[in-house]
Design a protein around this motif. Structure first.
Motif, short mmCIF file in Angstrom:
data_model
loop_
_atom_site.label_atom_id
_atom_site.label_comp_id
_atom_site.label_asym_id
_atom_site.label_seq_id
_atom_site.Cartn_x
_atom_site.Cartn_y
_atom_site.Cartn_z
N LEU A 44 42.72 50.25 39.31
CA LEU A 44 42.90 48.80 39.35
C LEU A 44 42.38 48.16 38.07
O LEU A 44 42.97 47.20 37.56
N GLY A 45 41.28 48.68 37.56
CA GLY A 45 40.76 48.19 36.28
C GLY A 45 41.79 48.36 35.17
O GLY A 45 42.00 47.45 34.37
N LEU A 46 42.45 49.52 35.15
CA LEU A 46 43.48 49.75 34.14
C LEU A 46 44.64 48.77 34.29
O LEU A 46 45.15 48.24 33.29
N LEU A 47 45.06 48.53 35.53
CA LEU A 47 46.17 47.60 35.76
C LEU A 47 45.80 46.19 35.30
O LEU A 47 46.61 45.50 34.68
N HIS A 48 44.57 45.76 35.58
CA HIS A 48 44.13 44.43 35.13
C HIS A 48 44.04 44.37 33.60
O HIS A 48 44.41 43.36 33.00
N LEU A 49 43.56 45.44 33.01
CA LEU A 49 43.42 45.47 31.55
C LEU A 49 44.77 45.34 30.87
O LEU A 49 44.90 44.71 29.82
N GLN A 50 45.81 45.92 31.49
CA GLN A 50 47.15 45.91 30.90
C GLN A 50 48.04 44.81 31.46
O GLN A 50 49.17 44.62 30.98
N GLY A 51 47.56 44.09 32.48
CA GLY A 51 48.37 43.03 33.07
C GLY A 51 49.54 43.56 33.87
O GLY A 51 50.63 43.00 33.85
N LEU A 52 49.33 44.64 34.60
CA LEU A 52 50.40 45.26 35.39
C LEU A 52 50.11 45.12 36.88
O LEU A 52 49.01 44.77 37.28
N GLY A 53 51.10 45.40 37.69
CA GLY A 53 50.90 45.42 39.14
C GLY A 53 50.81 44.05 39.77
O GLY A 53 50.24 43.89 40.83
N GLY A 54 51.36 43.05 39.11
CA GLY A 54 51.32 41.70 39.65
C GLY A 54 50.06 40.94 39.28
O GLY A 54 49.91 39.77 39.61
N ALA A 55 49.15 41.60 38.61
CA ALA A 55 47.91 40.93 38.17
C ALA A 55 48.10 40.41 36.76
O ALA A 55 48.72 41.07 35.93
N ALA A 56 47.59 39.23 36.53
CA ALA A 56 47.59 38.71 35.16
C ALA A 56 46.67 39.59 34.32
O ALA A 56 45.70 40.15 34.83
N ARG A 57 46.99 39.72 33.04
CA ARG A 57 46.11 40.49 32.15
C ARG A 57 44.74 39.81 32.18
O ARG A 57 44.62 38.63 31.89
#
Length: 100
Positions: A44-57
């Protein structure tokens, strides 16, 4: 149970190759992270760092998930926290913290 957590993490990894990969993976990772999976927290940290998975960067969001994973002894999360502290990503730059 640990088997269920492992399955959720694997479903997240498997979802990366699907039709809506990051969003589906994020849902699996979030479910497993809420049950205490350090690997899911790291992902999840990686997804947030890259702005993926529906999460804003979000460097702050990434930092929060990496911290949770690191508290559980996740080595790659500890490494990413060190890099974020070294470069001042989502946190005030602190070379001393980065070295820990």
């Amino acid at each position: 149970s640990q088997g269920d957590l492992g399955s959720k993490v694997k479903m997240g990894v498997f979802s990366v190759s699907g039709h809506n990969p990051a969003k589906e993976a994020a849902a699996w990772f979030k479910s497993a992270a809420e049950e205490g999976s350090p690997e899911a927290m790291f992902n999840l940290g990686l997804l947030h760092l890259q702005g993926l998975g529906g999460a804003a960067r979000s460097e702050a969001g990434a930092l929060r998930w990496f911290e949770r994973a690191a508290e559980s002894g996740h080595a790659r999360a500890c490494f990413n926290l060190g890099l974020m502290n070294l470069h001042g990503q989502g946190v005030t730059q602190c070379k001393e913290k980065a070295a820990r």
